[in-house]
Design an enzyme around this catalytic site. Structure first.
Site, PDB file in Angstrom:
ATOM      1  N   HIS A 166      50.668  31.945  40.174  1.00 11.94           N
ATOM      2  CA  HIS A 166      50.242  31.208  41.367  1.00 11.94           C
ATOM      3  C   HIS A 166      50.752  31.902  42.627  1.00 11.94           C
ATOM      4  O   HIS A 166      51.576  32.815  42.552  1.00 11.94           O
ATOM      5  CB  HIS A 166      50.745  29.758  41.316  1.00 11.94           C
ATOM      6  CG  HIS A 166      52.224  29.627  41.294  1.00 11.94           C
ATOM      7  ND1 HIS A 166      52.944  29.291  40.168  1.00 11.94           N
ATOM      8  CD2 HIS A 166      53.143  29.812  42.265  1.00 11.94           C
ATOM      9  CE1 HIS A 166      54.221  29.279  40.451  1.00 11.94           C
ATOM     10  NE2 HIS A 166      54.381  29.592  41.726  1.00 11.94           N
TER      11      HIS A 166
HETATM   12  C1  T46 Z   1      57.538  29.731  42.113  1.00 15.31           C
HETATM   13  C2  T46 Z   1      58.132  30.323  40.896  1.00 15.31           C
HETATM   14  C3  T46 Z   1      59.032  31.501  41.180  1.00 15.31           C
HETATM   15  C4  T46 Z   1      59.191  20.208  40.074  1.00 15.31           C
HETATM   16  O1  T46 Z   1      59.052  19.020  39.778  1.00 15.31           O
HETATM   17  N1  T46 Z   1      59.926  20.558  41.177  1.00 15.31           N
HETATM   18  C5  T46 Z   1      60.094  21.843  41.549  1.00 15.31           C
HETATM   19  O2  T46 Z   1      60.774  22.100  42.556  1.00 15.31           O
HETATM   20  C6  T46 Z   1      59.503  22.893  40.753  1.00 15.31           C
HETATM   21  C7  T46 Z   1      59.662  24.350  41.126  1.00 15.31           C
HETATM   22  C8  T46 Z   1      58.776  22.532  39.658  1.00 15.31           C
HETATM   23  N2  T46 Z   1      58.637  21.208  39.328  1.00 15.31           N
HETATM   24  C9  T46 Z   1      57.907  20.863  38.093  1.00 15.31           C
HETATM   25  C10 T46 Z   1      56.431  21.142  38.150  1.00 15.31           C
HETATM   26  C11 T46 Z   1      56.097  21.508  36.728  1.00 15.31           C
HETATM   27  O3  T46 Z   1      55.841  20.358  35.990  1.00 15.31           O
HETATM   28  O4  T46 Z   1      58.435  21.673  37.059  1.00 15.31           O
HETATM   29  C12 T46 Z   1      57.406  22.108  36.197  1.00 15.31           C
HETATM   30  C13 T46 Z   1      57.387  23.633  36.101  1.00 15.31           C
HETATM   31  O5  T46 Z   1      56.956  24.184  37.351  1.00 15.31           O
HETATM   32  P1  T46 Z   1      55.997  25.450  37.453  1.00 15.31           P
HETATM   33  O6  T46 Z   1      55.063  25.453  36.311  1.00 15.31           O
HETATM   34  O7  T46 Z   1      55.419  25.491  38.835  1.00 15.31           O
HETATM   35  O8  T46 Z   1      57.064  26.642  37.272  1.00 15.31           O
HETATM   36  P2  T46 Z   1      56.857  28.207  37.452  1.00 15.31           P
HETATM   37  O9  T46 Z   1      58.008  28.855  36.789  1.00 15.31           O
HETATM   38  O10 T46 Z   1      55.494  28.646  37.050  1.00 15.31           O
HETATM   39  O11 T46 Z   1      56.948  28.466  39.043  1.00 15.31           O
HETATM   40  C14 T46 Z   1      58.131  28.177  39.770  1.00 15.31           C
HETATM   41  C15 T46 Z   1      57.792  27.457  41.078  1.00 15.31           C
HETATM   42  O12 T46 Z   1      56.963  26.311  40.815  1.00 15.31           O
HETATM   43  C16 T46 Z   1      57.085  28.322  42.076  1.00 15.31           C
HETATM   44  O13 T46 Z   1      57.144  27.731  43.355  1.00 15.31           O
HETATM   45  O14 T46 Z   1      57.284  30.432  43.075  1.00 15.31           O
HETATM   46  O15 T46 Z   1      58.825  29.389  40.071  1.00 15.31           O
END
Ligand code: T46
Length: 141
Positions: free
Chosen positions: A49
């Site tokens: 993303h």
């Molecule tokens: C990014 C990269 C480097 C939350 O509830 N709060 C939060 O602050 C974050 C970051 C995530 N979440 C929840 C949303 C999803 O259900 O945690 C779960 C995993 O998040 P996500 O799939 O977005 O994780 P990554 O590792 O793909 O991405 C994250 C960050 O979301 C993003 O901003 O830049 O790490």
């Protein structure tokens, strides 16, 4: 594409090392949120993303991982393994995190609180967003 890596000051002495990160001094923005990833399973690729406005600094505070950065024109891969090194990720940058070592802890210092509306999770939509962003900047010149 220019890769911006910060080398944080290490306050080392005979007891070991300590790194301190202050907003606007060590980090170029107000830190509104800190989160970290750990226990990432073998072969997993996270991210996929971009953010519309959020900026961040990624620090692999333990172990190692790779970060793919893609600005819509160019891609670069950055290896993170030092707890005193931070990778700046600006807005409108597609990112993927992968090749996590089993002991990797990837910490993120973010300029915004969590807003799902700030995410672009579709690659075609990202390319469109970047093109529109660039032509808007050209018009503004
Ligand atoms: C990014 C990269 C480097 C939350 O509830 N709060 C939060 O602050 C974050 C970051 C995530 N979440 C929840 C949303 C999803 O259900 O945690 C779960 C995993 O998040 P996500 O799939 O977005 O994780 P990554 O590792 O793909 O991405 C994250 C960050 O979301 C993003 O901003 O830049 O790490």
């Amino acid at each position: 594409m220019q890769i911006v890596k910060y080398q944080f000051q290490q306050h080392g002495d005979h007891r070991g090392q300590l790194v301190s990160l202050e907003e606007f001094n060590d980090i170029p923005f107000e830190i509104k949120r800190v989160y970290y990833m750990y226990d990432t399973k073998d072969g997993v690729v996270r991210g996929h993303h971009a953010h519309k406005t959020l900026e961040q600094i990624l620090v692999c505070i333990h172990g190692s991982c790779k970060i793919l950065l893609d600005n819509g024109k160019e891609k670069k891969i950055v290896f993170l393994e030092k707890p005193y090194e931070g990778l700046y990720v600006p807005n409108t940058m597609w990112r993927e995190m992968y090749d996590f070592s089993a002991d990797a802890v990837l910490m993120c210092l973010a300029s915004e609180v969590y807003h799902e509306e700030d995410y672009i999770r579709d690659y075609e939509e990202f390319l469109k967003f970047v093109q529109e962003d660039r032509s808007m900047h050209r018009e503004g010149q």
